[in-house]
Design a protein around this motif. Sequence first.
Motif, PDB file in Angstrom:
ATOM      1  N   MET A   1       0.831  -1.207   0.000  1.00 49.43           N
ATOM      2  CA  MET A   1       0.000   0.000   0.000  1.00 49.43           C
ATOM      3  C   MET A   1       0.866   1.257   0.000  1.00 49.43           C
ATOM      4  SD  MET A   1      -3.047  -1.111   2.672  1.00 49.43           S
ATOM      5  CE  MET A   1      -3.866   0.481   2.607  1.00 49.43           C
ATOM      6  N   LYS A   2       1.934   1.249   0.792  1.00 50.30           N
ATOM      7  CA  LYS A   2       2.824   2.410   0.833  1.00 50.30           C
ATOM      8  C   LYS A   2       3.489   2.598  -0.532  1.00 50.30           C
ATOM      9  CE  LYS A   2       5.044   5.869   2.589  1.00 50.30           C
ATOM     10  NZ  LYS A   2       5.922   5.785   3.767  1.00 50.30           N
ATOM     11  N   GLY A   3       3.895   1.486  -1.136  1.00 48.39           N
ATOM     12  CA  GLY A   3       4.493   1.579  -2.464  1.00 48.39           C
ATOM     13  C   GLY A   3       3.534   2.168  -3.479  1.00 48.39           C
ATOM     14  N   GLU A   4       2.256   1.823  -3.369  1.00 48.60           N
ATOM     15  CA  GLU A   4       1.254   2.348  -4.294  1.00 48.60           C
ATOM     16  C   GLU A   4       1.060   3.853  -4.120  1.00 48.60           C
ATOM     17  OE1 GLU A   4      -2.074  -0.112  -3.407  1.00 48.60           O
ATOM     18  OE2 GLU A   4      -1.513  -1.667  -4.857  1.00 48.60           O
ATOM     19  N   THR A   5       1.071   4.316  -2.864  1.00 53.85           N
ATOM     20  CA  THR A   5       0.927   5.764  -2.637  1.00 53.85           C
ATOM     21  C   THR A   5       2.134   6.511  -3.203  1.00 53.85           C
ATOM     22  OG1 THR A   5       1.988   5.754  -0.444  1.00 53.85           O
ATOM     23  CG2 THR A   5      -0.376   5.355  -0.519  1.00 53.85           C
ATOM     24  N   LEU A   6       3.329   5.952  -3.035  1.00 48.25           N
ATOM     25  CA  LEU A   6       4.532   6.585  -3.575  1.00 48.25           C
ATOM     26  C   LEU A   6       4.507   6.592  -5.100  1.00 48.25           C
ATOM     27  CD1 LEU A   6       7.098   4.932  -1.153  1.00 48.25           C
ATOM     28  CD2 LEU A   6       6.521   7.366  -1.213  1.00 48.25           C
ATOM     29  N   LEU A   7       4.044   5.504  -5.681  1.00 49.05           N
ATOM     30  CA  LEU A   7       3.931   5.411  -7.133  1.00 49.05           C
ATOM     31  C   LEU A   7       3.021   6.504  -7.672  1.00 49.05           C
ATOM     32  CD1 LEU A   7       4.028   3.988  -9.936  1.00 49.05           C
ATOM     33  CD2 LEU A   7       2.242   2.465  -9.100  1.00 49.05           C
ATOM     34  N   GLU A   8       1.865   6.649  -7.053  1.00 49.53           N
ATOM     35  CA  GLU A   8       0.894   7.638  -7.535  1.00 49.53           C
ATOM     36  C   GLU A   8       1.375   9.070  -7.313  1.00 49.53           C
ATOM     37  OE1 GLU A   8      -1.447   6.904  -9.350  1.00 49.53           O
ATOM     38  OE2 GLU A   8      -1.747   4.761  -9.003  1.00 49.53           O
ATOM     39  N   GLN A   9       2.296   9.256  -6.383  1.00 49.58           N
ATOM     40  CA  GLN A   9       2.866  10.587  -6.150  1.00 49.58           C
ATOM     41  C   GLN A   9       4.179  10.783  -6.923  1.00 49.58           C
ATOM     42  OE1 GLN A   9       2.082  12.105  -1.830  1.00 49.58           O
ATOM     43  NE2 GLN A   9       2.225   9.877  -1.678  1.00 49.58           N
ATOM     44  N   LYS A  10       4.438   9.857  -7.855  1.00 53.35           N
ATOM     45  CA  LYS A  10       5.601   9.910  -8.757  1.00 53.35           C
ATOM     46  C   LYS A  10       6.933   9.811  -8.026  1.00 53.35           C
ATOM     47  CE  LYS A  10       3.109  12.646 -12.177  1.00 53.35           C
ATOM     48  NZ  LYS A  10       3.093  13.897 -12.981  1.00 53.35           N
ATOM     49  N   GLU A  11       6.918   9.218  -6.844  1.00 55.86           N
ATOM     50  CA  GLU A  11       8.174   8.962  -6.126  1.00 55.86           C
ATOM     51  C   GLU A  11       8.624   7.548  -6.482  1.00 55.86           C
ATOM     52  OE1 GLU A  11       8.239  10.135  -1.989  1.00 55.86           O
ATOM     53  OE2 GLU A  11       6.532  11.473  -2.303  1.00 55.86           O
ATOM     54  N   TYR A  12       9.037   7.419  -7.747  1.00 57.61           N
ATOM     55  CA  TYR A  12       9.301   6.097  -8.306  1.00 57.61           C
ATOM     56  C   TYR A  12      10.475   5.383  -7.641  1.00 57.61           C
ATOM     57  CZ  TYR A  12       6.236   7.882 -11.992  1.00 57.61           C
ATOM     58  OH  TYR A  12       5.176   8.406 -12.686  1.00 57.61           O
ATOM     59  N   ALA A  13      11.511   6.122  -7.290  1.00 57.48           N
ATOM     60  CA  ALA A  13      12.702   5.494  -6.703  1.00 57.48           C
ATOM     61  C   ALA A  13      12.364   4.820  -5.372  1.00 57.48           C
ATOM     62  CB  ALA A  13      13.806   6.529  -6.519  1.00 57.48           C
ATOM     63  N   GLU A  14      11.618   5.510  -4.511  1.00 58.45           N
ATOM     64  CA  GLU A  14      11.272   4.944  -3.207  1.00 58.45           C
ATOM     65  C   GLU A  14      10.265   3.806  -3.363  1.00 58.45           C
ATOM     66  OE1 GLU A  14      11.401   4.402   0.916  1.00 58.45           O
ATOM     67  OE2 GLU A  14      12.744   5.330  -0.533  1.00 58.45           O
ATOM     68  N   ALA A  15       9.329   3.962  -4.294  1.00 62.66           N
ATOM     69  CA  ALA A  15       8.370   2.874  -4.550  1.00 62.66           C
ATOM     70  C   ALA A  15       9.096   1.625  -5.047  1.00 62.66           C
ATOM     71  CB  ALA A  15       7.328   3.332  -5.574  1.00 62.66           C
ATOM     72  N   SER A  16      10.105   1.823  -5.898  1.00 63.29           N
ATOM     73  CA  SER A  16      10.885   0.691  -6.403  1.00 63.29           C
ATOM     74  C   SER A  16      11.667   0.016  -5.282  1.00 63.29           C
ATOM     75  CB  SER A  16      11.857   1.168  -7.492  1.00 63.29           C
ATOM     76  OG  SER A  16      11.164   1.610  -8.628  1.00 63.29           O
TER      77      SER A  16
ATOM     78  N   ALA B   1       9.260  -2.286  -3.475  1.00 65.48           N
ATOM     79  CA  ALA B   1       8.928  -3.478  -4.268  1.00 65.48           C
ATOM     80  C   ALA B   1      10.105  -4.447  -4.312  1.00 65.48           C
ATOM     81  CB  ALA B   1       8.530  -3.061  -5.684  1.00 65.48           C
ATOM     82  N   ASN B   2      11.297  -3.916  -4.525  1.00 63.86           N
ATOM     83  CA  ASN B   2      12.481  -4.784  -4.609  1.00 63.86           C
ATOM     84  C   ASN B   2      12.803  -5.435  -3.260  1.00 63.86           C
ATOM     85  OD1 ASN B   2      12.879  -4.242  -7.331  1.00 63.86           O
ATOM     86  ND2 ASN B   2      14.167  -2.471  -6.934  1.00 63.86           N
ATOM     87  N   GLU B   3      12.546  -4.696  -2.183  1.00 61.35           N
ATOM     88  CA  GLU B   3      12.782  -5.248  -0.844  1.00 61.35           C
ATOM     89  C   GLU B   3      11.871  -6.445  -0.598  1.00 61.35           C
ATOM     90  OE1 GLU B   3      11.165  -3.592   3.155  1.00 61.35           O
ATOM     91  OE2 GLU B   3      13.100  -2.611   2.845  1.00 61.35           O
ATOM     92  N   ILE B   4      10.621  -6.318  -0.995  1.00 61.93           N
ATOM     93  CA  ILE B   4       9.683  -7.433  -0.820  1.00 61.93           C
ATOM     94  C   ILE B   4      10.110  -8.626  -1.669  1.00 61.93           C
ATOM     95  CG2 ILE B   4       7.291  -8.187  -1.153  1.00 61.93           C
ATOM     96  CD1 ILE B   4       6.461  -5.239  -0.689  1.00 61.93           C
ATOM     97  N   LEU B   5      10.498  -8.356  -2.915  1.00 62.36           N
ATOM     98  CA  LEU B   5      10.860  -9.439  -3.827  1.00 62.36           C
ATOM     99  C   LEU B   5      12.155 -10.136  -3.423  1.00 62.36           C
ATOM    100  CD1 LEU B   5       9.852  -7.798  -7.221  1.00 62.36           C
ATOM    101  CD2 LEU B   5       8.751  -9.745  -6.098  1.00 62.36           C
ATOM    102  N   ARG B   6      13.055  -9.421  -2.775  1.00 60.28           N
ATOM    103  CA  ARG B   6      14.269 -10.079  -2.280  1.00 60.28           C
ATOM    104  C   ARG B   6      13.936 -11.131  -1.232  1.00 60.28           C
ATOM    105  NH1 ARG B   6      16.767  -4.960  -2.906  1.00 60.28           N
ATOM    106  NH2 ARG B   6      16.199  -4.370  -0.768  1.00 60.28           N
ATOM    107  N   GLY B   7      12.904 -10.856  -0.444  1.00 60.96           N
ATOM    108  CA  GLY B   7      12.497 -11.810   0.583  1.00 60.96           C
ATOM    109  C   GLY B   7      11.513 -12.845   0.089  1.00 60.96           C
ATOM    110  N   ASP B   8      10.791 -12.508  -1.001  1.00 63.84           N
ATOM    111  CA  ASP B   8       9.762 -13.430  -1.487  1.00 63.84           C
ATOM    112  C   ASP B   8       9.560 -13.213  -2.988  1.00 63.84           C
ATOM    113  OD1 ASP B   8       7.638 -15.070  -1.942  1.00 63.84           O
ATOM    114  OD2 ASP B   8       6.189 -13.913  -0.770  1.00 63.84           O
ATOM    115  N   GLN B   9      10.245 -14.006  -3.793  1.00 57.04           N
ATOM    116  CA  GLN B   9      10.142 -13.887  -5.245  1.00 57.04           C
ATOM    117  C   GLN B   9       8.782 -14.334  -5.781  1.00 57.04           C
ATOM    118  OE1 GLN B   9      11.907 -12.898  -8.001  1.00 57.04           O
ATOM    119  NE2 GLN B   9      13.385 -11.856  -6.684  1.00 57.04           N
ATOM    120  N   GLN B  10       8.008 -14.974  -4.930  1.00 58.54           N
ATOM    121  CA  GLN B  10       6.715 -15.499  -5.366  1.00 58.54           C
ATOM    122  C   GLN B  10       5.554 -14.574  -5.003  1.00 58.54           C
ATOM    123  OE1 GLN B  10       6.889 -18.327  -7.222  1.00 58.54           O
ATOM    124  NE2 GLN B  10       9.083 -18.008  -6.878  1.00 58.54           N
ATOM    125  N   ASN B  11       5.854 -13.340  -4.594  1.00 57.60           N
ATOM    126  CA  ASN B  11       4.779 -12.425  -4.196  1.00 57.60           C
ATOM    127  C   ASN B  11       4.222 -11.708  -5.433  1.00 57.60           C
ATOM    128  OD1 ASN B  11       3.441  -9.915  -3.272  1.00 57.60           O
ATOM    129  ND2 ASN B  11       4.089 -10.614  -1.257  1.00 57.60           N
TER     130      ASN B  11
END
Length: 504
Positions: free
Chosen positions: A171-186, A189-199
Amino acid sequence: MHNGFGTESNEEMNLSADEIKVKANELYKVKNYENAIKLYSRAIELDPTSPTFYTNRAAALMMLKRPKDALNDCQRALNLDPTSIKALLRGAKCNFTLGNLTEAERWYTNILNAEPNNQQAMMEYHQLQQVQEYINRAGLYLQNGQFPQAAQLIDRASSYLDEVPTKLKIMKGETLLEQKEYAEASRIANEILRGDQQNPDAHVLRARILYKEGDNQKAAAHCQEALRCDPDHSKARILLRKAKSIETQKNAGNEAFKRDDFITAYNIYTSALEIDPENKNTNSKLYSNRSAVLVKQGKLVEAIKDMDKALELDPTFVKVLKRRADAYMKLEKYTEAVQDLKAALEIDSTNQETRRELRNAELELKKASRKDYYKILGIPKDASENEIKKAYRKAALQHHPDKNCGDSEAEVKFKEIGEAYAILSDPVKKQRYDSGADLDGPNCGMDFDSVDPNLFFQMFMNNEGFPGMGTNGPRGGFSNFGGFNPREFPRQRSGGYHSYGFQY
């Protein structure tokens, strides 16, 4: 003996499990949690059937911000004594801080069912409900496009937790995405995927970021991975279809452009722009591509309109700023060209090519701010010496005051025509004028305030052997009049232009 938490000492070997627990409690009271854990572990080794030893060690682990280990101890205690309120309280708190909100709620409910007036459980359960309320409201704000408010509530909810649950991170990533804060949103997302590639949700979040950034190929790859993890993920399927469609159209337009099929390229880019009006970065590139087509077709005004749209969507698009500056230069709108090139340099100050283009535009602007002698004579900038001479003769005859009696505008025009010829007929002065150099200073220009322009015209006509004007004076352009300097001729004070006996 090793136990995972510490080793026993010689002193501990002669103590009972309960005596070790007492010593561990004393260490806990003075906040020596590490050593307290070691003693609780020794007591558990001596008596693994006592739930108290596990709950006490859980308390020390919680103080060291190790909620996962603490939760394991609480579950072991409950296996030994399912009615242990201490184990339930500490386990509920661990689940809470770990973001296991549903599980925490179940544990608090069990406590309050057993002890309805348990103050600690009531207080912590209220906090849990508050966090759940923040998350629910944040979800509504996200749906309604109120992204700053959603982000604020997500941060409030997260402040209660040692580990933010994946759902809340998404949810936080989505709010950052919509506010064009792409680097922080990325980053999220990458932090989650490092821990769980199946998410799948994390893959979709990453795909949405890439899609917004205009990287449709990578966006499609993450959507495909999300669908591999969850074949029913509707967001992934919709986004995949859009990303593939836009990329296909864009590539087709590019191919048409390369083979100079500009009509087809224009139509394809136009169709691509209709796929997703909300995709600003991709649409900025499509408008840029379509403007390049229009430039190739010579439709500069229309091309600039597309460049305007591209820059509305992406004000930092340097390539478009430079292309628009070039179009402005061709349209002789030098002020606008200078502004665009300055904006491009603010974004990329190291680009030497842009710096050279800016110097050239500033020079053209300087030249444009002076009288345009070519326009005054009505000739192109590459006119020959003979064409310059003919143009002067024609214009001077047309605007001569004797032919336009009482017309003050014609008199001014006649003077300007003389100025234009004086500069353009002299190779040195013409070169300085064409290069943008100043024409002020000794021997640089023609001071028509100190010479009667009719005298200037008279000498030119005599020099050309014009009928009725005599044939005195050397042949050639005005610049070859034997070093003629108009300052040596007094302004005619009386008699007007007719005093020279000019006849038509």
